[in-house]
Write a protein that holds these residues in place. Structure first.
Motif, short mmCIF file in Angstrom:
data_model
loop_
_atom_site.label_atom_id
_atom_site.label_comp_id
_atom_site.label_asym_id
_atom_site.label_seq_id
_atom_site.Cartn_x
_atom_site.Cartn_y
_atom_site.Cartn_z
N ASP A 242 1.00 -1.17 -0.11
CA ASP A 242 0.00 0.25 -0.08
C ASP A 242 0.67 1.12 0.07
O ASP A 242 1.60 1.09 0.12
CB ASP A 242 -1.42 0.50 1.34
CG ASP A 242 -0.24 0.06 2.33
OD1 ASP A 242 0.81 0.63 3.05
OD2 ASP A 242 -0.45 -1.21 3.31
N ARG A 243 -0.06 2.47 -0.93
CA ARG A 243 1.03 4.04 -0.45
C ARG A 243 1.71 3.95 0.82
O ARG A 243 2.83 4.46 0.68
CB ARG A 243 0.11 4.70 -1.02
CG ARG A 243 0.99 5.96 -1.40
CD ARG A 243 1.86 5.57 -2.01
NE ARG A 243 2.40 6.90 -2.72
CZ ARG A 243 3.81 7.42 -3.40
NH1 ARG A 243 3.94 6.35 -4.50
NH2 ARG A 243 4.42 7.92 -3.26
N THR B 131 3.85 -0.72 -7.47
CA THR B 131 3.67 -1.04 -8.74
C THR B 131 2.12 -1.08 -8.51
O THR B 131 1.24 -2.13 -8.91
CB THR B 131 4.38 -2.60 -8.69
OG1 THR B 131 4.06 -3.20 -8.11
CG2 THR B 131 5.82 -2.38 -9.32
N GLY B 132 2.04 -1.04 -7.46
CA GLY B 132 0.50 -1.12 -6.64
C GLY B 132 0.37 -2.35 -5.13
O GLY B 132 1.75 -2.04 -4.43
N SER C 38 1.84 -7.46 -6.68
CA SER C 38 1.82 -7.13 -8.08
C SER C 38 3.37 -6.84 -8.42
O SER C 38 3.90 -6.73 -9.64
CB SER C 38 1.17 -5.44 -8.28
OG SER C 38 1.76 -4.10 -7.31
#
Length: 318
Positions: free
Chosen positions: A136-137, A157-158, A162
């Protein structure tokens, strides 16, 4: 941040070296005690065990040869995982497996990031390799200062998993490039072309690629040394095929690449250097695909520079 690093092989040792060179408080662990001793001589600490590293460090990085090896190491570390602990998986691994292991880390309050690298051992050595990061971010922003020391270009990348998908996608492409470069060089030689000239013709044309500009050079030198072996290629392209199978995508080239490397392993052994897949064609034709003036190993000629996030550009909706 106190960092632990597990797996000091061809890639891991170079990534850990970048952390040490840039002043990180680093503890290391590997089954090969000689590799650990070499890092201790350079001021790293000996971690003792995977569990001890997770207990003592804020973040522990694994860079191991197989998903099974990563699972064994994480199982050892899990009792020490809790809030504030970070596990970074830099191995080339299976998307489903890193998600499973990451869920176990998250269940204990820790943070998991899959962050494999791409660009070759020579760029890992200089700190200029590329890194994919799946998480996660918030987790990405937490580990970004660590990743930008080991790599030049870092791509979020997500979600978790990912990065592992995209890593095996890029390794699949590199393998296809390697086999096609081998065929192109052998055909050039068989057609009477000078191999130095053939190399340059490919390099300046639409036929060039990262693989040609690196691996073709060590093929032509004869060393074939990129610090990567056929068993690792077979693992990576097998993981790519698993992704395709799970997604229900029928492929033509991937199964053939798997067959080619299975044959290479049967002929030359699993630890044969991967560019020596060209030996299948050298033996079939009786040709020697070597030329003067090429390096035995690739060296990154870019100076080490601070890394940065690669921003994915998207067209704004109208």
């Amino acid at each position: 941040m106190k960092v632990g690093f597990i797996g000091l092989g061809n890639v891991g040792g170079k990534l850990a070296g970048s952390l040490l060179r840039n002043g990180f408080d680093l503890a290391v662990h590997d089954l090969n005690s000689d590799l650990v001793d070499a890092f201790v001589a350079r001021s790293a600490k000996a971690g003792g065990s995977a569990a001890a590293l997770m207990e003592e460090c804020d973040a522990v990085i694994t860079c191991l040869p197989s998903p099974a090896a990563s699972a064994r190491v994480l199982d050892e570390m899990l009792p020490q995982v809790g809030p504030g602990k970070i596990w970074l998986e830099m191995s080339t691994t299976d998307e489903a497996e890193v998600k499973r292991l990451g869920a176990e880390v998250a269940a204990r309050g820790g943070m998991a990031v899959d962050c494999p690298v791409s660009g070759g051992c020579h760029r890992a050595d200089s700190g200029n390799i590329s890194i994919f990061a799946g998480c996660d971010r918030a987790a990405f922003e937490t580990v970004l200062p660590l990743l930008t020391v080991m790599g030049r270009r870092v791509l979020h990348t997500g979600p978790l998993g990912s990065a592992s998908v995209l890593k095996v996608v890029t390794n699949y492409l590199a393998t296809a490039n390697l086999v096609s470069c081998a065929e192109a060089l052998v055909v050039s030689k068989a057609a009477g072309m000078d191999l130095n000239t053939a190399y340059e013709a490919i390099r300046i044309s639409s036929g060039t690629s990262f693989v040609h500009e690196t691996e073709s050079q060590v093929i032509l030198n004869g060393s074939r040394d990129i610090s990567f072996t056929m068993d690792l290629v077979a693992k990576d392209i097998g993981l790519f095929q698993q992704v395709a199978d799970r997604a229900g995508v029928p492929l033509d080239i991937s199964p053939r690449l798997i067959e080619i490397f299975a044959d290479g392993i049967e002929r030359f052994g699993p630890r044969e250097l991967s560019p020596n897949i060209i030996k299948r064609l050298e033996e079939a034709t009786g040709l020697d695909i070597r030329a003067p003036g090429f390096p035995a190993q690739m060296v990154d000629d870019e100076p080490e520079a601070p890394g940065e996030e690669v921003v994915v550009h998207r067209q704004a909706a109208e």
